[in-house]
Enzyme design. Structure first.
Site, short mmCIF file in Angstrom:
data_model
loop_
_atom_site.label_atom_id
_atom_site.label_comp_id
_atom_site.label_asym_id
_atom_site.label_seq_id
_atom_site.Cartn_x
_atom_site.Cartn_y
_atom_site.Cartn_z
N SER A 24 0.82 -1.21 0.00
CA SER A 24 0.00 0.00 0.00
C SER A 24 0.85 1.26 0.00
O SER A 24 0.31 2.37 0.02
CB SER A 24 -0.92 0.01 1.23
N ASN A 111 -1.65 -2.23 13.59
CA ASN A 111 -3.10 -2.03 13.59
C ASN A 111 -3.49 -0.72 14.25
O ASN A 111 -4.27 0.07 13.69
CB ASN A 111 -3.78 -3.20 14.30
N THR A 156 -40.27 24.86 -11.26
CA THR A 156 -40.56 23.51 -10.77
C THR A 156 -40.72 22.65 -12.01
O THR A 156 -41.23 23.12 -13.04
CB THR A 156 -41.85 23.44 -9.92
N HIS A 157 -40.26 21.42 -11.94
CA HIS A 157 -40.27 20.52 -13.09
C HIS A 157 -39.49 21.11 -14.28
O HIS A 157 -39.75 20.75 -15.44
CB HIS A 157 -41.70 20.19 -13.54
N SER A 278 -13.87 24.04 -27.83
CA SER A 278 -14.05 22.81 -28.60
C SER A 278 -12.87 22.65 -29.56
O SER A 278 -12.36 23.63 -30.09
CB SER A 278 -15.36 22.88 -29.39
N LYS A 284 -17.37 27.63 -29.57
CA LYS A 284 -17.87 27.04 -28.33
C LYS A 284 -17.16 27.58 -27.09
O LYS A 284 -15.96 27.82 -27.08
CB LYS A 284 -17.68 25.51 -28.35
N ASN A 286 -17.54 26.08 -23.29
CA ASN A 286 -18.20 25.01 -22.56
C ASN A 286 -17.99 25.14 -21.04
O ASN A 286 -16.88 25.45 -20.58
CB ASN A 286 -17.65 23.65 -23.00
N GLU A 291 -19.42 20.79 -15.30
CA GLU A 291 -19.73 19.43 -15.74
C GLU A 291 -18.86 18.40 -15.03
O GLU A 291 -19.34 17.31 -14.66
CB GLU A 291 -19.57 19.32 -17.25
N TYR A 318 -8.82 -6.63 13.21
CA TYR A 318 -8.29 -6.13 11.94
C TYR A 318 -8.27 -7.25 10.90
O TYR A 318 -7.98 -8.40 11.20
CB TYR A 318 -6.88 -5.57 12.12
N GLN A 323 -7.33 -2.47 4.39
CA GLN A 323 -6.39 -1.66 3.61
C GLN A 323 -7.14 -0.89 2.52
O GLN A 323 -6.67 0.14 2.05
CB GLN A 323 -5.32 -2.56 2.99
N LYS A 326 -8.36 3.23 2.41
CA LYS A 326 -7.53 4.41 2.20
C LYS A 326 -7.71 5.08 0.83
O LYS A 326 -7.98 6.28 0.75
CB LYS A 326 -6.06 4.07 2.42
#
Length: 462
Positions: A24, A111, A156-157, A278, A284, A286, A291, A318, A323, A326
């Site tokens: 690790s 541990n 709404t909606h 783009s 463009k 963006n 996003e 343990y 492990q 993490k």
């Protein structure tokens, strides 16, 4: 002789690819500062309890401090065959200071060592997340104060509903973040606990003083049960949950920013610094940062589900499965911190297109409820008023006009009680100003909301 801490029991050397699968250190080296911090506290306690000599303690502290400095300067090679950052440090310490380094692990197991590192790390990171939320909230309030009287369509909606204050809309995210912040703050009670001294699972026969290490590491509390101390990962699940929910709130806000910045809405204009172009369409611009934040919710939610699934069915105490606690946590924390910083900068630098927002509420039927309320104030039952207004909206659609353009004669035909004051009544700014209930979108109510927020900030910072 094996270089592994547990090598005495084994006669065969694992294949390199097995070491790689087991290791690790590639990701848990992020904990090195906390590992050194915990080890120094442990060494001081061992010396205080006469378990090791003060000379050994001094050598250990000096060695650990130098190792951390070398790591930070990029001068500490890490060996994958030593599995994790803990054994890499111990191996390097023994190499540098001899037998004194081998005494550091007295009365301690990996541990409780790992658990201590994770508690220290999570505590620091949660406090930083709270600070980032605070900064983001302040930016939201700053924008809101500038746009109390800016009018926009409420939805709404995703359909136009009623005109609202832009400040009122954006302050919604202040309150979402405030609940997120209180969840993080409350979770610190379950993070700020020291497992150090629990050893592998049952404590130790050495006369250690767990309260000394607790105080040295500035933990608020101690685990009362050694098994619980090394097996508890509730605080990681809770942190992942809090991150996931905060990211969901950021995602909802990001979706609004994406829509608002579209050519169809044009409610806001994002700074070039938080937009991209783009590769094929030169025109463009963006909203990629928004996003990406919306998309990263999949990562953080996935880490939460992964952790819950890993813990399901694990026996005490343990297990190597742990492990897996993490990488997901490290990534989720990195993700939310980056998202909060980006979002803060993105909205601080965006332009609110006030005229476009005003135009939008003048070219829709979001004042229809006001017309119904007007009739109710004339003594018409609400359900009757609702039907009358519905028919007026249909007439307006068929004649390609809005309610402010409907002739008074048409209004009179719909209901004789409608007077010429209807046109003033239906103006978007008047629709908003009449909203005086506590917590509503009326200008005075929004100002009161901001006063409440400022008092919260003041109380929190005192």
């Amino acid at each position: 002789m094996s270089n592994k801490a547990w090598g005495g029991r084994f006669s065969e050397k694992p294949e390199d690819w097995v070491d790689e699968f087991n290791a690790s250190v590639g990701f848990d080296q992020i904990l090195i500062k906390y590992d050194v911090q915990g080890s120094i506290a442990h060494a001081k306690m061992l010396a205080k309890q006469d378990i090791i000599s003060q000379a050994d303690c001094d050598a250990i502290i000096k060695g650990l401090t130098e190792i951390l400095k070398d790591y930070e300067n990029g001068n500490l090679p890490l060996d994958i065959s030593l599995e994790d950052i803990h054994l890499n440090i111990e191996h390097e310490l023994i190499k540098r200071i001899g037998d004194a380094g081998g005494r550091l692990h007295t009365g301690r197991s990996r541990n409780d060592q790992i658990a201590t590192d994770m508690h220290l790390y999570t505590k620091d990171e949660v406090n930083e997340i709270i600070s980032l939320i605070n900064a983001f909230q302040q930016t939201i309030v700053d924008i809101a104060e500038k746009h109390i009287e800016t009018i926009m369509p409420g939805y709404t909606h995703l359909q136009r509903a009623q005109p609202i204050s832009f400040a009122h809309h954006i302050l919604t995210y202040y309150w979402m973040l405030d609940r997120d912040k209180t969840r993080f703050q409350d979770s610190l009670k379950r993070i700020d606990i020291s497992p150090l001294g629990a050893a592998a699972l049952s404590g130790t026969t050495y006369p250690i003083d767990r309260h000394t290490t607790q105080e040295s590491l500035e933990f608020a509390n101690l685990y009362e049960n050694s098994l619980d101390a090394v097996s508890d990962r509730d605080y990681i699940v809770e942190t992942l949950h809090n991150i996931s929910l905060t990211m969901v709130h950021l995602s909802r806000f990001a979706e609004e920013i994406i829509f608002w910045s579209s050519a169809e809405a044009n409610f806001v204009t994002l700074s070039d610094a938080f937009s991209t172009g783009s590769s094929i369409m030169p025109q463009k611009k963006n909203p990629d940062m928004a996003e990406l934040i919306r998309g990263k919710v999949g990562r953080t939610t996935g880490h939460l589900v992964s952790m819950l699934t890993t813990l399901k069915g694990l026996p005490l105490a343990y297990n190597k499965d742990m492990q897996e606690d993490k990488e997901g946590l490290f990534d989720a924390i990195h993700t939310i911190k980056g998202s909060l910083r980006i979002f803060d900068g993105m909205i601080a630098s965006m332009t609110v297109n006030v005229n476009q927002l005003q135009s939008a509420v003048e070219q829709d039927f979001s004042n229809a409820t006001e017309l119904a309320d007007y009739l109710v104030n004339k003594g018409v039952p609400f359900r009757t008023a609702h039907e009358i207004v519905g028919k007026l909206v249909l007439w307006a659609i068929q004649h390609n006009v809005y309610l402010l353009d409907v002739p008074l004669t048409q209004y009179k035909d719909a209901h004789a009680s409608i007077e010429a004051d209807i046109y003033e009544y239906l103006k978007p700014e008047n629709c908003i100003s009449r909203r005086t209930s506590y917590g509503s979108t009326g200008h005075d109510a929004v100002k009161k909301q901001i006063e409440v927020i400022k008092q919260k900030f003041k109380t929190t910072n005192e």
